[in-house]
Design a protein around this motif. Structure first.
Motif, PDB file in Angstrom:
ATOM      1  N   PRO A   5       7.288  -0.634   0.144  1.00  0.00           N
ATOM      2  CA  PRO A   5       6.210   0.513   0.103  1.00  0.00           C
ATOM      3  C   PRO A   5       5.057   0.179   1.114  1.00  0.00           C
ATOM      4  CG  PRO A   5       6.179  -0.305  -2.195  1.00  0.00           C
ATOM      5  CD  PRO A   5       7.444  -1.175  -1.267  1.00  0.00           C
ATOM      6  N   VAL A   6       4.734  -1.067   1.039  1.00  0.00           N
ATOM      7  CA  VAL A   6       3.552  -1.139   2.155  1.00  0.00           C
ATOM      8  C   VAL A   6       3.980  -1.141   3.544  1.00  0.00           C
ATOM      9  CG1 VAL A   6       2.275  -3.159   2.930  1.00  0.00           C
ATOM     10  CG2 VAL A   6       2.852  -3.076   0.401  1.00  0.00           C
ATOM     11  N   LEU A   7       5.132  -1.488   3.828  1.00  0.00           N
ATOM     12  CA  LEU A   7       5.808  -1.159   5.216  1.00  0.00           C
ATOM     13  C   LEU A   7       5.854   0.479   5.315  1.00  0.00           C
ATOM     14  CD1 LEU A   7       6.552  -2.397   7.896  1.00  0.00           C
ATOM     15  CD2 LEU A   7       8.808  -2.797   6.709  1.00  0.00           C
ATOM     16  N   ALA A   8       6.137   0.938   4.779  1.00  0.00           N
ATOM     17  CA  ALA A   8       6.094   2.514   4.487  1.00  0.00           C
ATOM     18  C   ALA A   8       5.163   3.168   4.765  1.00  0.00           C
ATOM     19  CB  ALA A   8       7.018   3.423   3.481  1.00  0.00           C
ATOM     20  N   GLN A   9       3.676   2.432   4.109  1.00  0.00           N
ATOM     21  CA  GLN A   9       2.725   3.196   4.389  1.00  0.00           C
ATOM     22  C   GLN A   9       2.126   2.603   5.951  1.00  0.00           C
ATOM     23  OE1 GLN A   9      -0.214   3.050   1.407  1.00  0.00           O
ATOM     24  NE2 GLN A   9       1.349   2.850  -0.343  1.00  0.00           N
ATOM     25  N   LEU A  10       2.452   1.593   6.418  1.00  0.00           N
ATOM     26  CA  LEU A  10       1.986   1.041   7.704  1.00  0.00           C
ATOM     27  C   LEU A  10       2.588   1.952   8.616  1.00  0.00           C
ATOM     28  CD1 LEU A  10       2.130  -2.802   7.143  1.00  0.00           C
ATOM     29  CD2 LEU A  10       0.073  -1.281   7.692  1.00  0.00           C
ATOM     30  N   ARG A  11       4.010   2.229   8.394  1.00  0.00           N
ATOM     31  CA  ARG A  11       4.708   3.102   9.509  1.00  0.00           C
ATOM     32  C   ARG A  11       4.236   4.377   9.644  1.00  0.00           C
ATOM     33  NH1 ARG A  11      10.635   1.342   7.536  1.00  0.00           N
ATOM     34  NH2 ARG A  11      10.907  -0.241   8.393  1.00  0.00           N
ATOM     35  N   ASP A  60      -5.760  -8.236   7.424  1.00  0.00           N
ATOM     36  CA  ASP A  60      -5.526  -7.802   8.893  1.00  0.00           C
ATOM     37  C   ASP A  60      -4.144  -8.663   9.613  1.00  0.00           C
ATOM     38  OD1 ASP A  60      -7.386  -5.783   8.959  1.00  0.00           O
ATOM     39  OD2 ASP A  60      -8.839  -7.019   9.960  1.00  0.00           O
ATOM     40  N   VAL A  61      -4.419  -9.960   9.335  1.00  0.00           N
ATOM     41  CA  VAL A  61      -3.278 -10.756   9.814  1.00  0.00           C
ATOM     42  C   VAL A  61      -2.085 -10.524   9.043  1.00  0.00           C
ATOM     43  CG1 VAL A  61      -2.370 -13.195   9.678  1.00  0.00           C
ATOM     44  CG2 VAL A  61      -4.878 -12.829  10.208  1.00  0.00           C
ATOM     45  N   LEU A  62      -1.869  -9.965   7.833  1.00  0.00           N
ATOM     46  CA  LEU A  62      -0.745  -9.930   7.339  1.00  0.00           C
ATOM     47  C   LEU A  62      -0.345  -8.350   7.815  1.00  0.00           C
ATOM     48  CD1 LEU A  62      -1.500 -10.876   3.670  1.00  0.00           C
ATOM     49  CD2 LEU A  62       0.195 -11.903   5.404  1.00  0.00           C
ATOM     50  N   THR A  63      -1.042  -7.333   8.150  1.00  0.00           N
ATOM     51  CA  THR A  63      -0.780  -6.145   8.553  1.00  0.00           C
ATOM     52  C   THR A  63       0.148  -6.488   9.870  1.00  0.00           C
ATOM     53  OG1 THR A  63      -2.367  -5.074   7.621  1.00  0.00           O
ATOM     54  CG2 THR A  63      -1.522  -4.026   9.629  1.00  0.00           C
ATOM     55  N   TYR A  64      -0.572  -7.076  10.671  1.00  0.00           N
ATOM     56  CA  TYR A  64       0.071  -7.201  12.266  1.00  0.00           C
ATOM     57  C   TYR A  64       1.145  -8.077  11.946  1.00  0.00           C
ATOM     58  CZ  TYR A  64      -3.615  -5.233  14.694  1.00  0.00           C
ATOM     59  OH  TYR A  64      -4.598  -4.450  15.253  1.00  0.00           O
ATOM     60  N   CYS A  65       1.576  -9.026  11.110  1.00  0.00           N
ATOM     61  CA  CYS A  65       2.510  -9.789  10.904  1.00  0.00           C
ATOM     62  C   CYS A  65       3.696  -8.706  10.329  1.00  0.00           C
ATOM     63  CB  CYS A  65       2.440 -10.986   9.894  1.00  0.00           C
ATOM     64  SG  CYS A  65       1.396 -12.361  10.533  1.00  0.00           S
ATOM     65  N   LEU A  66       3.490  -8.002   9.486  1.00  0.00           N
ATOM     66  CA  LEU A  66       4.351  -7.112   8.892  1.00  0.00           C
ATOM     67  C   LEU A  66       5.108  -6.064  10.053  1.00  0.00           C
ATOM     68  CD1 LEU A  66       2.915  -6.299   5.406  1.00  0.00           C
ATOM     69  CD2 LEU A  66       5.043  -7.648   5.988  1.00  0.00           C
ATOM     70  N   LEU A  67       3.944  -5.729  10.963  1.00  0.00           N
ATOM     71  CA  LEU A  67       4.343  -4.644  11.878  1.00  0.00           C
ATOM     72  C   LEU A  67       5.113  -5.374  13.018  1.00  0.00           C
ATOM     73  CD1 LEU A  67       0.738  -2.888  12.289  1.00  0.00           C
ATOM     74  CD2 LEU A  67       3.231  -1.950  11.488  1.00  0.00           C
ATOM     75  N   LEU A  68       4.872  -6.582  13.192  1.00  0.00           N
ATOM     76  CA  LEU A  68       5.712  -7.383  14.112  1.00  0.00           C
ATOM     77  C   LEU A  68       7.047  -7.609  13.786  1.00  0.00           C
ATOM     78  CD1 LEU A  68       6.115  -8.765  16.982  1.00  0.00           C
ATOM     79  CD2 LEU A  68       5.102 -10.905  15.955  1.00  0.00           C
ATOM     80  N   ALA A  69       7.061  -7.948  12.287  1.00  0.00           N
ATOM     81  CA  ALA A  69       8.602  -8.045  12.082  1.00  0.00           C
ATOM     82  C   ALA A  69       9.352  -6.969  11.846  1.00  0.00           C
ATOM     83  CB  ALA A  69       8.458  -8.545  10.539  1.00  0.00           C
ATOM     84  N   ASP A  70       8.683  -5.791  11.439  1.00  0.00           N
ATOM     85  CA  ASP A  70       9.283  -4.532  11.830  1.00  0.00           C
ATOM     86  C   ASP A  70       9.812  -4.090  13.007  1.00  0.00           C
ATOM     87  OD1 ASP A  70      10.130  -2.123  10.363  1.00  0.00           O
ATOM     88  OD2 ASP A  70       8.445  -1.141  11.109  1.00  0.00           O
ATOM     89  N   LYS A  71       9.202  -4.292  13.881  1.00  0.00           N
ATOM     90  CA  LYS A  71       9.202  -4.337  15.369  1.00  0.00           C
ATOM     91  C   LYS A  71      10.459  -4.912  15.854  1.00  0.00           C
ATOM     92  CE  LYS A  71       7.189  -2.014  17.784  1.00  0.00           C
ATOM     93  NZ  LYS A  71       7.559  -0.453  18.477  1.00  0.00           N
TER      94      LYS A  71
END
Length: 108
Positions: A5-11, A60-71
């Motif tokens: 759900p965190v990744l879904a909200q980030l997306r 902020d660090v975790l957010t960008y890490c999750l976005l990079l993993a997703d990318k």
């Protein structure tokens, strides 16, 4: 890919703002480093930190890490657990417990 759900909200957040165009792997990696520097700045002159600022920078660090993993098309939890298994082999409890020694300098 995880249905986290965190990744879904980030997306959704990124999509609503049309920011994916700026989220190349290189840009996300740079952002991780920049935000990690801001996290480190919380500790620059003292270990007595302001928890709310430190947590915000960590987010902020975790957010960008999750976005990079997703990318990159990888599940963040899966790659962390896979890396943990590798690290367990490098740092067996019998030789590494209570030591900060690098794995290639641990006693046999």
């Amino acid at each position: 890919m995880s249905a986290d759900p965190v990744l879904a909200q980030l997306r959704a957040f990124v999509a609503e703002r049309d920011w994916d165009q700026f989220h190349s792997p290189a840009n996300l990696a740079k952002s991780i480093s920049i935000e990690a520097g801001e996290l480190l700045e919380c500790f620059q002159w003292s270990d007595a930190v302001k928890p709310e600022e430190t947590v915000a920078e960590l987010a902020d660090v975790l957010t960008y890490c999750l976005l990079l993993a997703d990318k990159l098309g990888v599940d963040a939890s899966e790659i962390v657990l896979a890396k943990l298994e590798e690290t367990k082999k490098k740092y067996p409890v019998e030789t590494a417990a209570g030591r900060s020694t690098k794995y290639d300098r641990l006693p046999d």
